[in-house]
Enzyme design. Structure first.
Site, PDB file in Angstrom:
ATOM      1  N   GLY A  21     -16.121  14.403  -9.458  1.00  0.00           N
ATOM      2  CA  GLY A  21     -14.957  13.526  -9.398  1.00  0.00           C
ATOM      3  C   GLY A  21     -13.873  14.025 -10.344  1.00  0.00           C
ATOM      4  O   GLY A  21     -13.122  14.952 -10.025  1.00  0.00           O
ATOM      5  N   GLY A  22     -13.808  13.430 -11.519  1.00  0.00           N
ATOM      6  CA  GLY A  22     -12.730  13.707 -12.476  1.00  0.00           C
ATOM      7  C   GLY A  22     -12.445  15.185 -12.709  1.00  0.00           C
ATOM      8  O   GLY A  22     -11.281  15.606 -12.694  1.00  0.00           O
TER       9      GLY A  22
ATOM     10  N   GLY B  42     -18.050   8.633 -13.657  1.00  0.00           N
ATOM     11  CA  GLY B  42     -16.809   8.321 -14.363  1.00  0.00           C
ATOM     12  C   GLY B  42     -17.022   7.749 -15.753  1.00  0.00           C
ATOM     13  O   GLY B  42     -16.087   7.225 -16.360  1.00  0.00           O
TER      14      GLY B  42
ATOM     15  N   GLU C 291     -26.170  10.528  -6.999  1.00  0.00           N
ATOM     16  CA  GLU C 291     -25.160  10.126  -7.976  1.00  0.00           C
ATOM     17  C   GLU C 291     -25.620   8.836  -8.658  1.00  0.00           C
ATOM     18  O   GLU C 291     -25.388   7.740  -8.130  1.00  0.00           O
ATOM     19  CB  GLU C 291     -23.822   9.877  -7.283  1.00  0.00           C
ATOM     20  CG  GLU C 291     -23.262  11.086  -6.576  1.00  0.00           C
ATOM     21  CD  GLU C 291     -21.739  11.020  -6.450  1.00  0.00           C
ATOM     22  OE1 GLU C 291     -21.101  12.013  -6.812  1.00  0.00           O
ATOM     23  OE2 GLU C 291     -21.199   9.990  -6.024  1.00  0.00           O
TER      24      GLU C 291
ATOM     25  N   GLU D 120     -19.055   3.814  -4.723  1.00  0.00           N
ATOM     26  CA  GLU D 120     -17.822   3.011  -4.817  1.00  0.00           C
ATOM     27  C   GLU D 120     -17.556   2.280  -3.506  1.00  0.00           C
ATOM     28  O   GLU D 120     -17.010   1.176  -3.497  1.00  0.00           O
ATOM     29  CB  GLU D 120     -16.653   3.915  -5.234  1.00  0.00           C
ATOM     30  CG  GLU D 120     -16.774   4.300  -6.707  1.00  0.00           C
ATOM     31  CD  GLU D 120     -16.173   5.636  -7.093  1.00  0.00           C
ATOM     32  OE1 GLU D 120     -15.403   6.215  -6.315  1.00  0.00           O
ATOM     33  OE2 GLU D 120     -16.503   6.108  -8.203  1.00  0.00           O
TER      34      GLU D 120
ATOM     35  N   ASN E  82     -14.590  15.546  -5.148  1.00  0.00           N
ATOM     36  CA  ASN E  82     -14.219  14.257  -4.549  1.00  0.00           C
ATOM     37  C   ASN E  82     -13.021  13.746  -5.335  1.00  0.00           C
ATOM     38  O   ASN E  82     -13.171  13.279  -6.465  1.00  0.00           O
ATOM     39  CB  ASN E  82     -15.410  13.284  -4.646  1.00  0.00           C
ATOM     40  CG  ASN E  82     -15.045  11.890  -4.162  1.00  0.00           C
ATOM     41  OD1 ASN E  82     -13.962  11.679  -3.605  1.00  0.00           O
ATOM     42  ND2 ASN E  82     -15.946  10.946  -4.370  1.00  0.00           N
ATOM     43  N   TRP E  83     -11.845  13.863  -4.728  1.00  0.00           N
ATOM     44  CA  TRP E  83     -10.618  13.492  -5.459  1.00  0.00           C
ATOM     45  C   TRP E  83     -10.457  11.978  -5.563  1.00  0.00           C
ATOM     46  O   TRP E  83      -9.588  11.504  -6.274  1.00  0.00           O
ATOM     47  CB  TRP E  83      -9.389  14.109  -4.769  1.00  0.00           C
ATOM     48  CG  TRP E  83      -9.340  15.606  -4.825  1.00  0.00           C
ATOM     49  CD1 TRP E  83     -10.227  16.447  -5.452  1.00  0.00           C
ATOM     50  CD2 TRP E  83      -8.346  16.466  -4.234  1.00  0.00           C
ATOM     51  NE1 TRP E  83      -9.843  17.764  -5.279  1.00  0.00           N
ATOM     52  CE2 TRP E  83      -8.699  17.803  -4.533  1.00  0.00           C
ATOM     53  CE3 TRP E  83      -7.201  16.241  -3.461  1.00  0.00           C
ATOM     54  CZ2 TRP E  83      -7.945  18.887  -4.108  1.00  0.00           C
ATOM     55  CZ3 TRP E  83      -6.437  17.325  -3.028  1.00  0.00           C
ATOM     56  CH2 TRP E  83      -6.810  18.639  -3.352  1.00  0.00           C
ATOM     57  N   LYS E  84     -11.271  11.231  -4.827  1.00  0.00           N
ATOM     58  CA  LYS E  84     -11.169   9.757  -4.819  1.00  0.00           C
ATOM     59  C   LYS E  84      -9.712   9.355  -4.527  1.00  0.00           C
ATOM     60  O   LYS E  84      -9.049  10.025  -3.755  1.00  0.00           O
ATOM     61  CB  LYS E  84     -11.711   9.191  -6.124  1.00  0.00           C
ATOM     62  CG  LYS E  84     -13.129   9.698  -6.429  1.00  0.00           C
ATOM     63  CD  LYS E  84     -13.810   8.975  -7.533  1.00  0.00           C
ATOM     64  CE  LYS E  84     -15.216   9.545  -7.725  1.00  0.00           C
ATOM     65  NZ  LYS E  84     -16.001   8.837  -8.708  1.00  0.00           N
TER      66      LYS E  84
ATOM     67  N   SER F  96     -20.206  12.648 -13.771  1.00  0.00           N
ATOM     68  CA  SER F  96     -19.691  13.260 -15.009  1.00  0.00           C
ATOM     69  C   SER F  96     -20.087  14.724 -15.162  1.00  0.00           C
ATOM     70  O   SER F  96     -20.357  15.192 -16.270  1.00  0.00           O
ATOM     71  CB  SER F  96     -20.134  12.448 -16.235  1.00  0.00           C
ATOM     72  OG  SER F  96     -19.622  11.124 -16.155  1.00  0.00           O
TER      73      SER F  96
ATOM     74  N   HIS G 136     -20.714   6.585  -0.540  1.00  0.00           N
ATOM     75  CA  HIS G 136     -20.473   6.709  -1.984  1.00  0.00           C
ATOM     76  C   HIS G 136     -20.676   5.340  -2.632  1.00  0.00           C
ATOM     77  O   HIS G 136     -20.354   4.316  -2.038  1.00  0.00           O
ATOM     78  CB  HIS G 136     -19.050   7.220  -2.232  1.00  0.00           C
ATOM     79  CG  HIS G 136     -18.840   7.637  -3.646  1.00  0.00           C
ATOM     80  ND1 HIS G 136     -18.625   6.719  -4.653  1.00  0.00           N
ATOM     81  CD2 HIS G 136     -18.836   8.862  -4.240  1.00  0.00           C
ATOM     82  CE1 HIS G 136     -18.499   7.371  -5.805  1.00  0.00           C
ATOM     83  NE2 HIS G 136     -18.628   8.670  -5.586  1.00  0.00           N
TER      84      HIS G 136
HETATM   85  P1  13P Z   1     -17.176  11.788 -11.869  1.00  0.00           P
HETATM   86  O1  13P Z   1     -17.413  13.272 -11.827  1.00  0.00           O
HETATM   87  O2  13P Z   1     -15.745  11.436 -12.198  1.00  0.00           O
HETATM   88  O3  13P Z   1     -18.172  11.103 -12.746  1.00  0.00           O
HETATM   89  O4  13P Z   1     -17.407  11.236 -10.391  1.00  0.00           O
HETATM   90  C1  13P Z   1     -18.573  11.571  -9.728  1.00  0.00           C
HETATM   91  C2  13P Z   1     -18.454  11.103  -8.327  1.00  0.00           C
HETATM   92  O5  13P Z   1     -18.490   9.918  -8.065  1.00  0.00           O
HETATM   93  C3  13P Z   1     -18.273  12.111  -7.280  1.00  0.00           C
HETATM   94  O6  13P Z   1     -18.400  11.559  -6.019  1.00  0.00           O
END
Ligand code: 13P
Length: 245
Positions: A229-230, A170, A164, A96, A8-10, A208, A94
């Site tokens: 994510g990251g 993050g 999640e 977010e 997920n590149w956000k 993470s 998600h």
């Molecule tokens: P991180 O891997 O950056 O913690 O993000 C997880 C995430 O929200 C994937 O959708």
């Protein structure tokens, strides 16, 4: 079940950085026999990424969609548009979006229904906050999110669940394999109330996940992949997680 490693590149990366990332992924991708890969770029780069990954086994998905088909909805993107440009998956609910856009499970369920009608696979995200975990409400929270977010069109073929925990996203904090095992088992049991074949539903862990912890998390019972994510923004980290699977 084949593990799914989803990035997920956000709201990250620009055109030049995406070109580099795709080039690196293609150059470094080895045998993906045991792992399925998916990347979910921001809307504006979806078409470019679909084109860039043609001929590879890596699928492309979006990070959200709206529930309307078309019309006067300024700024919205429909599931039909995603399908039109070649996306196969869509992340829904998600944390977010639940937080910043006040999306609730009823809305997510309607979006998922729309995605299913267009043969998009929905990745429905659930997870508790730190306060909910600290007060022992994590299972009740996740159960409610699941039951309210899953439309009756959901099947083990068109729906993936991503657990999640909000406090792990993050932050560098990861849920322990024991906590993940307990929650994923609980999710599987809860899904049995909704699906005929709950054992066939992919349940991903997100929060993470990185090369250093991926092996332990992905070896945990009922963890069928990761939503990353990251670490999905760097080809070597993303593929190292895939290799760990
Ligand atoms: P991180 O891997 O950056 O913690 O993000 C997880 C995430 O929200 C994937 O959708």
């Amino acid at each position: 079940m084949k593990k799914l490693i989803a990035g997920n590149w956000k709201m990250n990366l620009n055109k030049a950085e995406i070109k580099t990332l795709l080039g690196d992924i293609k150059a470094q991708l080895k045998d993906s026999e045991n792992t399925d890969y998916l990347v979910c770029p921001p809307y504006v780069y979806l078409d470019m990424v679909v084109q860039g990954l043609q001929g590879t086994p890596i699928a492309v998905g979006a990070q959200d969609c709206t529930l309307n088909d078309n019309g006067a909805y300024t700024g919205d993107i429909s599931a039909a548009m995603l399908k039109d440009i070649g996306a196969q998956f869509v992340i829904l609910g998600h944390s977010e979006r639940r937080t910043h856009h006040k999306e609730n499970s009823a809305l997510i369920s309607k979006k998922a229904q729309k995605a299913h009608a267009l043969d998009l696979i929905s990745i429905i995200c659930v997870g508790e906050t730190l306060a909910q975990r600290e007060t022992g409400q994590e299972q009740e929270t996740v159960k409610q999110q699941l039951l309210d977010s899953l439309p009756n069109t959901a099947t083990s073929h068109n729906t993936i669940i991503a657990y999640e925990p909000v406090w792990a996203i993050g932050t560098g904090k990861t849920a322990s394999p024991e906590d993940v095992q307990a929650m994923h088992g609980f999710i599987r049991t809860t899904l049995a109330q909704h699906f005929d074949g709950p054992q066939n539903v992919h349940i991903l862990y997100g929060g993470s996940m990185k090369p250093e912890n991926a092996k332990a998390l992905l070896a945990t019972p009922n963890v069928d992949g990761g939503l990353i994510g990251g670490a999905s923004l760097k080809a070597d980290h993303f593929l190292a997680i895939g290799n760990a699977a």
